[in-house]
Design a protein around this motif. Structure first.
Motif, PDB file in Angstrom:
ATOM      1  N   GLY A  34      42.608  -3.502   7.090  1.00 31.89           N
ATOM      2  CA  GLY A  34      41.865  -2.707   6.098  1.00 31.89           C
ATOM      3  C   GLY A  34      42.733  -1.665   5.406  1.00 31.89           C
ATOM      4  O   GLY A  34      42.366  -1.161   4.330  1.00 31.89           O
ATOM      5  N   ALA A  37      43.419  -2.212   1.669  1.00 28.35           N
ATOM      6  CA  ALA A  37      42.285  -2.453   0.758  1.00 28.35           C
ATOM      7  C   ALA A  37      42.439  -1.685  -0.567  1.00 28.35           C
ATOM      8  O   ALA A  37      42.218  -2.242  -1.648  1.00 28.35           O
ATOM      9  N   THR A  61      35.537  -5.598   4.946  1.00 29.20           N
ATOM     10  CA  THR A  61      36.187  -4.295   4.706  1.00 29.20           C
ATOM     11  C   THR A  61      36.509  -4.091   3.226  1.00 29.20           C
ATOM     12  O   THR A  61      36.194  -3.038   2.649  1.00 29.20           O
TER      13      THR A  61
END
Ligand SMILES: C[S@@+](CC[C@H](N)C(=O)[O-])C[C@H]1O[C@@H](n2cnc3c(N)ncnc32)[C@H](O)[C@@H]1O
Length: 275
Positions: A34, A37, A61
């Motif tokens: 994550g 991201a 996520t």
């Protein structure tokens, strides 16, 4: 290793690898993955109102991060357990089951497509990236991450524990047509799939995690390391764990966490205005 790989073998191995692993992944390696991201969504130019497709969404996520930006999010995954988890974690996204390289969407349906640590899990990454190009409108964006091909990866602590326990890693099916796990290799892959303005770069960071949380990934059967660990007899698993505990104890900081070096690749591109 991998010389006998036949068509479909790599993808079949991936389906088995992720089957039933959604919760264990969400509780272990998802936090590491994550971390990219924000950079991924930025490279795909995802903003409020962007229609974005998150492929291989896992526990959602990236989908949740895109929703937080105000994007319209569709997310897919090949593993039904991940689809259920993403639907729970990213309410507001349309989440469904789909398996690259075939997506159940019409041409030009999205402004952008993202894939966070997914292209390295498909047997024909070029076909997967061509399919993303098909569903992104002319002028739209793609951004993907994978792990760098370095030996000193986030997983190396587990590798050391296996070595210390005397466990050989089983051969994994290889890609029929592979590519270099470098920024240039991933950039070239996008270009080969027809994406324009392709660029690639490295993302390096240190992930900090509690040793027991980090171990819960392999213990829960997540990824290749999880398949290796859970495929051993209980006495061997105990030996790997005790080697891991010793190695982790050497690295643990005052706050009880270990530093995990992470090196990923991020590549992005644009679909040309004309087909
Ligand atoms: C390493 S996880 C990454 C999950 C998520 N993107 C994240 O950042 O946490 C890889 C995900 O890709 C999915 N996946 C693997 N092969 C796939 C395919 N051919 N089509 C769609 N999803 C796939 C797996 O089920 C898994 O959820």
């Amino acid at each position: 290793m991998g010389e006998q790989t036949t068509a479909g073998e790599f993808d079949g191995h991936e389906r088995r690898m992720w089957a039933g692993a959604a919760d264990a992944y969400a509780g272990s390696f998802a936090a590491l993955c994550g971390a990219t991201a924000g950079a991924l969504l930025d490279a795909a130019e995802v903003r409020a109102g962007t229609r974005v497709l998150d492929v291989g969404t896992g526990p959602g996520t990236v989908a949740a991060a895109a929703l937080a930006l105000g994007a319209e999010v569709v997310a897919v995954d090949a593993e039904p357990g991940m689809v259920a988890l993403a639907a729970a974690n990213a309410p507001g996204a349309q989440v469904r089951h789909a398996v690259l390289p075939a997506l159940p969407f019409p041409d030009d349906a999205f402004d952008a497509a993202v894939a966070n640590f997914v292209v390295n899990h498909v047997e024909d990454p070029r076909a997967a990236l061509r399919e993303l190009r098909r569903v992104v409108r002319p002028g739209g964006r793609v951004a993907v991450t994978i792990w760098h091909g370095t030996e000193n990866s986030a997983m190396s602590l587990f590798g050391l524990a296996l070595d210390e326990a005397g466990v050989r890693r089983p051969a994994r099916p290889t890609l029929p047509v592979d590519f270099a796990r470098t920024a240039e290799g991933l950039r070239g892959l996008l270009e080969q799939a027809g994406w324009a303005e392709a660029v690639g770069r490295e993302l390096a960071w240190t992930h900090r995690e509690h040793p027991e949380v980090w171990w819960s990934g392999p213990a829960g059967g997540v990824a290749g390391i999880g398949m290796t660990v859970t495929g051993q007899p209980p006495a061997t698993v105990a030996r790997i764990k005790s080697a891991y505990d010793r190695l982790a104890a050497e690295r643990v900081a005052g706050d009880g966490l270990i530093d995990i070096p992470a090196l990923a690749l991020l590549a992005s591109g644009r679909r040309q205005e004309t087909r």
